[in-house]
Write an enzyme that holds these catalytic residues in place. Structure first.
Site, PDB file in Angstrom:
ATOM      1  N   ARG A 184       4.106  -5.762  12.810  1.00  0.00           N
ATOM      2  CA  ARG A 184       2.640  -5.542  11.999  1.00  0.00           C
ATOM      3  C   ARG A 184       2.264  -4.347  11.854  1.00  0.00           C
ATOM      4  O   ARG A 184       1.569  -4.354  10.747  1.00  0.00           O
ATOM      5  CB  ARG A 184       1.772  -6.422  13.085  1.00  0.00           C
ATOM      6  CG  ARG A 184       0.801  -6.933  12.178  1.00  0.00           C
ATOM      7  CD  ARG A 184      -0.401  -7.884  12.900  1.00  0.00           C
ATOM      8  NE  ARG A 184      -0.861  -7.258  13.983  1.00  0.00           N
ATOM      9  CZ  ARG A 184      -1.008  -7.781  15.368  1.00  0.00           C
ATOM     10  NH1 ARG A 184      -0.373  -9.000  15.393  1.00  0.00           N
ATOM     11  NH2 ARG A 184      -1.539  -6.955  16.206  1.00  0.00           N
TER      12      ARG A 184
ATOM     13  N   TYR B  50     -13.742  -6.943 -11.558  1.00  0.00           N
ATOM     14  CA  TYR B  50     -12.789  -8.234 -11.641  1.00  0.00           C
ATOM     15  C   TYR B  50     -13.447  -9.309 -11.005  1.00  0.00           C
ATOM     16  O   TYR B  50     -14.005  -9.392  -9.820  1.00  0.00           O
ATOM     17  CB  TYR B  50     -11.582  -7.684 -10.645  1.00  0.00           C
ATOM     18  CG  TYR B  50     -10.266  -8.593 -10.571  1.00  0.00           C
ATOM     19  CD1 TYR B  50      -9.658  -9.143 -11.499  1.00  0.00           C
ATOM     20  CD2 TYR B  50     -10.016  -9.094  -9.444  1.00  0.00           C
ATOM     21  CE1 TYR B  50      -8.423  -9.836 -11.470  1.00  0.00           C
ATOM     22  CE2 TYR B  50      -8.869  -9.808  -9.293  1.00  0.00           C
ATOM     23  CZ  TYR B  50      -8.149 -10.195 -10.189  1.00  0.00           C
ATOM     24  OH  TYR B  50      -6.962 -11.107 -10.029  1.00  0.00           O
TER      25      TYR B  50
ATOM     26  N   ASP C   4     -11.818   0.463  -8.023  1.00  0.00           N
ATOM     27  CA  ASP C   4     -10.557  -0.335  -8.379  1.00  0.00           C
ATOM     28  C   ASP C   4     -10.019   0.536  -9.513  1.00  0.00           C
ATOM     29  O   ASP C   4     -10.531   0.352 -10.809  1.00  0.00           O
ATOM     30  CB  ASP C   4     -10.865  -1.765  -8.804  1.00  0.00           C
ATOM     31  CG  ASP C   4      -9.849  -2.659  -9.161  1.00  0.00           C
ATOM     32  OD1 ASP C   4      -8.776  -2.014  -9.470  1.00  0.00           O
ATOM     33  OD2 ASP C   4     -10.130  -3.999  -8.993  1.00  0.00           O
TER      34      ASP C   4
ATOM     35  N   LYS D 254       0.405  -4.929 -10.222  1.00  0.00           N
ATOM     36  CA  LYS D 254       0.328  -4.801 -11.625  1.00  0.00           C
ATOM     37  C   LYS D 254       1.527  -3.599 -11.932  1.00  0.00           C
ATOM     38  O   LYS D 254       2.751  -3.760 -11.994  1.00  0.00           O
ATOM     39  CB  LYS D 254      -1.018  -4.400 -12.120  1.00  0.00           C
ATOM     40  CG  LYS D 254      -2.052  -5.332 -11.677  1.00  0.00           C
ATOM     41  CD  LYS D 254      -1.765  -6.568 -12.388  1.00  0.00           C
ATOM     42  CE  LYS D 254      -2.868  -7.805 -11.471  1.00  0.00           C
ATOM     43  NZ  LYS D 254      -4.066  -7.392 -11.507  1.00  0.00           N
TER      44      LYS D 254
HETATM   45  C1  PLP Z   1      -5.195  -8.152 -10.571  1.00  0.00           C
HETATM   46  C2  PLP Z   1      -6.295  -7.262 -10.183  1.00  0.00           C
HETATM   47  C3  PLP Z   1      -6.670  -7.349  -9.017  1.00  0.00           C
HETATM   48  C4  PLP Z   1      -6.036  -8.411  -7.760  1.00  0.00           C
HETATM   49  O1  PLP Z   1      -4.701  -8.188  -7.572  1.00  0.00           O
HETATM   50  P1  PLP Z   1      -4.043  -9.218  -6.910  1.00  0.00           P
HETATM   51  O2  PLP Z   1      -2.664  -8.355  -6.552  1.00  0.00           O
HETATM   52  O3  PLP Z   1      -3.735 -10.090  -8.054  1.00  0.00           O
HETATM   53  O4  PLP Z   1      -4.761  -9.555  -5.777  1.00  0.00           O
HETATM   54  C5  PLP Z   1      -7.807  -6.493  -8.543  1.00  0.00           C
HETATM   55  N1  PLP Z   1      -8.264  -5.821  -9.382  1.00  0.00           N
HETATM   56  C6  PLP Z   1      -7.862  -5.933 -10.680  1.00  0.00           C
HETATM   57  C7  PLP Z   1      -8.529  -4.769 -11.770  1.00  0.00           C
HETATM   58  C8  PLP Z   1      -6.687  -6.605 -11.212  1.00  0.00           C
HETATM   59  O5  PLP Z   1      -6.436  -6.608 -12.547  1.00  0.00           O
END
Ligand code: PLP
Length: 398
Positions: free
Chosen positions: A63, A117, A189, A214
């Site tokens: 973990r 988001y 973010d 992403k």
């Molecule tokens: C997709 C996204 C997230 C979340 O990511 P996941 O891996 O899908 O949980 C957070 N912030 C932004 C700006 C995103 O586009």
């Protein structure tokens, strides 16, 4: 962990290729191998006890990670000059949740950007609020004016720049300067830009959060998140994450490491392709506005020019008139754009977006329905021809 002097001298491309590939972790294999583990065996009771005493590095228990996860975490840390370390999560949403929980306690107030988001907004509403943590949403264009919103209990400011769906670029340095003066924590973010286009920690942010799903993974085949922090926050983040049992599979971490090596080349091509498509759309009579940080019509475009090293492949455009059915006709017939959530893979995507229901501190007003595009690595001429046919289908229904 890494040699700071070395990091400062190397360019981002070099760091992307070399970071995290410690000899003791790779044994000379170019891309760190997949180490799968739950139990780690020790030779003696004394060895086991020694490992328990230093659980933050060295093999201890699955973990806590293996060299597969450590290599990716170290590489992400090296991309953020000034950072103290990185924790990995099974998704971007998990990364956001852990960062917020590492900072906030009952009675605190969080200032949250209105263009965040949507699942981040839902986390505030459905997890933080019942814990007694209040959220106040603020205008993404607030800049230094954020000072007027700070109250007695304000503990943290969450930023996302550019904003989800609507792409407002925030004045991050101005907001961070106010926050620092008032002893308030900042969380960003940074998924759209990645540390390559916006090295957040160096710009004054305390928590730099990525949905690695992403651009870091980059191939639409794994879920992954990360939080990279200023040194004074590493212990709190690590503790919160361990207490919540957060860990990522070595296979997904490996996909993240593999994707990371080509990030610079991919981002450059995503950025060039998206800008070509965005400029073409801006000249079309069916299009009212293009929301792309590198184009003057985007709120905060001047701030983007000042602060960012480039643009990635994601932006939106607003149609002139028309309804949901006309927009669906545009999107449904596209040959090169997939219809689906997420983004950051090598392929292009188109998504109908309706931000009006997702804003509470600001008001979204548009001339017609809107579409978000992720421009992949296809040739922009093919994408433009596809969109030209799509706009004709749209125009026939308006
Ligand atoms: C997709 C996204 C997230 C979340 O990511 P996941 O891996 O899908 O949980 C957070 N912030 C932004 C700006 C995103 O586009």
């Amino acid at each position: 962990m890494s040699d700071k002097g070395k990091t400062a001298q190397r360019g981002t491309g070099t760091r992307l290729v070399e970071a995290g590939r410690r000899r003791e972790w790779t044994q000379g294999i170019v891309n760190p191998a997949i180490w799968r583990a739950s139990t780690i065996l020790f030779d003696t009771v004394a060895d086991l006890r020694a490992a328990v005493k230093r659980p933050n590095d060295g093999l201890y228990y699955g973990r806590r990670g293996t060299p597969t996860q450590w290599a990716l975490a170290e590489a992400l840390t090296e991309l953020e000059p000034g950072a103290g370390g990185t924790m990995l999560y099974p998704s971007g949403v998990a990364a956001i949740a852990m960062a917020l929980l590492a900072v906030l306690k009952p009675g605190d107030e969080l200032l949250m950007v209105d263009s965040t988001y949507e699942p981040t907004r839902a986390f505030c509403r459905s997890v933080l609020a019942p814990m007694g943590i209040a959220t106040r949403f603020y205008d993404p264009m607030a800049g230094a004016g954020i000072a007027d919103l700070i109250g007695e209990t304000t503990r943290a400011i969450f930023l996302e720049s550019p904003g989800s769906l609507t792409f407002e670029v925030q004045d991050i340095p101005a907001i961070c300067a106010v926050a620092r003066e008032r002893g308030i924590v900042t969380l960003l973010d940074n998924t759209w830009a990645t540390p390559l286009l916006f090295p957040a920690i160096a710009k004054g942010v305390d928590f730099s959060i990525l949905a690695c799903t992403k651009y870091i993974v980059g191939h639409s085949d794994a879920m992954l998140g990360s939080v990279t922090v200023a040194p004074q926050w590493l212990e709190a983040l690590r503790r919160t994450s361990f207490l919540h049992g957060q860990c990522v599979s070595p296979d997904d971490a490996w996909l993240g490491s593999r994707g990371l090596r080509t990030l610079k080349a991919r981002l450059r091509q995503h950025g060039e392709g998206a800008l070509a498509v965005a400029r073409w759309l801006a000249d079309r009579p069916e299009v009212a506005r293009v929301l792309h940080p590198a184009l003057p019509g985007c709120p905060g475009h001047d701030v983007w020019q000042r602060d960012f090293a480039g643009a990635s492949g994601l932006f939106s455009f607003v149609l002139k008139g028309g309804d949901d059915a006309a927009r669906a006709a545009l999107i449904d017939g596209l040959e090169h754009f997939g219809i689906g959530f997420s983004w950051g893979g090598f392929e292009s995507l188109a998504l109908p977006i309706d931000p009006e229901g997702l804003r509470t501190a600001t008001h979204w007003q548009a001339e017609g329905p809107a579409v978000r595009l992720h421009v992949g690595l296809e040739d922009p001429e093919d994408l433009i021809a596809d969109l030209a046919a799509g706009l004709e289908r749209f125009a026939a229904l308006v």
